[in-house]
Design a protein around this motif. Structure first.
Motif, PDB file in Angstrom:
ATOM      1  N   LYS A 228       0.855  -1.104  -0.484  1.00  0.00           N
ATOM      2  CA  LYS A 228      -0.254   0.182  -0.321  1.00  0.00           C
ATOM      3  C   LYS A 228       0.993   1.236  -0.175  1.00  0.00           C
ATOM      4  O   LYS A 228       0.782   2.414  -0.922  1.00  0.00           O
ATOM      5  CB  LYS A 228      -0.849  -0.020   1.469  1.00  0.00           C
ATOM      6  N   THR A 293      -3.295  -3.312  -8.340  1.00  0.00           N
ATOM      7  CA  THR A 293      -4.233  -3.651  -7.690  1.00  0.00           C
ATOM      8  C   THR A 293      -4.420  -4.844  -7.652  1.00  0.00           C
ATOM      9  O   THR A 293      -5.006  -5.461  -6.828  1.00  0.00           O
ATOM     10  CB  THR A 293      -5.343  -2.680  -7.744  1.00  0.00           C
ATOM     11  N   ILE A 298      -5.355  -5.511  -3.881  1.00  0.00           N
ATOM     12  CA  ILE A 298      -5.837  -4.020  -3.345  1.00  0.00           C
ATOM     13  C   ILE A 298      -6.660  -3.784  -3.668  1.00  0.00           C
ATOM     14  O   ILE A 298      -6.979  -3.127  -4.856  1.00  0.00           O
ATOM     15  CB  ILE A 298      -4.297  -3.083  -3.484  1.00  0.00           C
TER      16      ILE A 298
END
Length: 490
Positions: A228, A293, A298
């Motif tokens: 992240k 992602t 994510i």
């Protein structure tokens, strides 16, 4: 046997609900990819206007703040010393920024833009492509070291005098800052000149190659592991890169319009190429973030966390006990240093637009007042949006927690101050010894579709890794543009 096998193959069935978790995860990944363009562009738009606010500050409020500081210096013998400081630390930093801009502006007059254009235009296409890539790398290196040079100058000039001297002096730091801003402005000028040559080439081959370089960026990013914090750094880098490219396109248009005597018909000739460059930049960012992602599990909600983190910087810099100017905070967070880019734009505008007569002076004054109005309106809207984003992220619940001993000291703020923000903006900051460090709420994106046992195992592995390396995992508010997170910096 053959008939039985064919009959079994034609009539056999299966039930997807037997592996419900797997297919649910696949569907969520598709939904995440579909949400990425919207969430990413919301972050990009917010970050773009943050950079615009900092950029307009150099042209509008910074000259006025420098003027007020100089008036205070000139009227000091008449008024007498009212305190221990002649100028407040923020005023000292503003005066230093003003002197740096003035000195570098006069130094830029010795750089011939036309000679640089013809020198670059005489090179081959492949050589220019290599030069442009080298310039991008050099720009990142300059940005990473340049903000440290400016911060060192500001702290050296405002450090309390009772402390033991541990620096080489203000004047050497000042000349280092002037040299950095001048060299960085020349670097950006070469970038703008190369882009101008690409626009004016007959077969547009150089422009096509430069645009294809953006798609090469996808190959170098999507197949690597990202956390992240790494994605936060990449998002800040993309915001800074997009704003810088838009400014370079503006400079290219100004130079071309000057060569064609400000003929509006030529603007429509440039318009398709400008749209093509902007569209390719947006498409590359969307594809890159969508696959990053996807491969790293994510969720798209992480972009609202990033937006809340940027909003926190804006709100905290408006408080009475702020420890830095907001423009410097954006420079550290995104790697966007506005002084060299603003210096180049001033140099291009002053050489392209000739001011003659009283009517031209009136137009310049009206344009300056319009810029101030745009800056104020942009700041007000951004401040309101920032308070809303911080409140939506529930960051006020984390504000009054005691920070760990190794965490850097941050400044507290309360969302209730957003209503009376105008009173705290004009107040000079006061020094404080200790301030609890704010924390942004953590996302559950790293634990997407995992069982409780797996999450506990991951937390144990994370704690063991932190003990081995001797440093806890950094919070988003502690991550700037050049903090090393994981195994890469983008």
């Amino acid at each position: 046997c053959n008939s039985l096998f064919i009959s079994a193959e034609l009539t056999r069935g299966y039930f997807l609900e037997h592996n419900e978790a797997k297919y649910t995860e696949r569907r969520e990944r598709v939904y995440t990819c579909l949400r990425i363009p919207k969430e990413l562009e919301k972050l990009m738009m917010f970050g773009f206007f943050l950079c615009l606010d900092v950029f307009l500050y150099v042209f509008t409020l910074l000259p006025l703040r420098v003027l007020l500081a100089l008036i205070r210096l000139l009227t000091l013998p008449c008024c007498g010393l009212s305190g221990s400081r002649i100028l407040q630390p923020a005023q000292v930093c503003d005066v230093l920024k003003g002197f740096i801009m003035v000195l570098c502006y006069f130094m830029m007059h010795y750089v011939d833009y036309s000679m640089m254009y013809h020198l670059i235009r005489g090179q081959s296409v492949i050589k220019l492509y290599i030069i442009y890539n080298m310039l991008e790398v050099a720009d990142r290196l300059f940005s990473s070291f340049g903000q440290d040079i400016l911060d060192a100058l500001y702290w050296t000039a405002t450090e309390p005098k009772e402390r033991k001297r541990a620096h080489i002096g203000v004047i050497p730091h000042f000349f280092m800052a002037v040299l950095y801003v001048f060299l960085h402005a020349i670097l950006i000028m070469v970038q703008a000149t190369t882009l101008n040559v690409a626009f004016n080439s007959h077969n547009k081959s150089l422009l096509t190659i430069m645009m294809s370089n953006n798609f090469v960026e996808i190959k170098g990013s999507v197949f690597k592991k990202f956390e992240k914090n790494n994605l936060f750094q990449m998002s800040n880098s993309d915001i800074k890169e997009r704003f810088t490219n838009y400014t370079l396109l503006l400079i290219v248009c100004l130079r071309n319009m000057e060569q064609f005597s400000w003929n509006p018909d030529h603007l429509w000739v440039l318009f398709p190429d400008v749209c093509m460059v902007i569209a390719s930049e947006i498409a590359v960012d969307v594809v890159k973030h969508a696959f990053i992602t996807k491969f790293n599990d994510i969720t798209a909600d992480v972009y609202s966390e990033y937006r809340a983190s940027l909003a926190f910087d804006l709100v905290s810099s408006r408080q009475k006990n702020a420890y830095t100017d907001y423009s410097d905070s954006v420079s550290r967070r995104m790697g966007f240093i506005p002084l060299p880019l603003a210096l180049l734009l001033i140099r291009v505008v002053t050489s392209s637009v000739k001011i003659q007569g009283s009517l031209s002076i009136v137009c310049v004054v009206l344009f300056y007042l319009g810029m101030i109005t745009l800056k104020v309106l942009n700041s007000i809207v951004l401040l309101g949006k920032s308070c809303m984003y911080v409140k939506e992220a529930n960051m006020e619940e984390k504000l009054f927690q005691n920070p760990p001993s190794a965490a850097p000291i941050k400044v507290l703020f309360s969302l209730t101050h957003c209503e009376g923000m105008s009173a705290s903006v004009t107040t000079q900051p006061t020094q404080r010894d200790e301030c609890p460090a704010p924390q942004i709420p953590t996302s559950e994106s790293d634990q997407f579709l995992t069982t409780p046992d797996e999450s506990e195992e991951k937390s144990l592995i994370q704690v063991d890794t932190e003990l081995k390396h001797g440093a806890p995992k950094k919070d988003l508010l502690e991550i700037d543009r050049f903090t090393i997170c994981g195994n890469r910096i983008d």
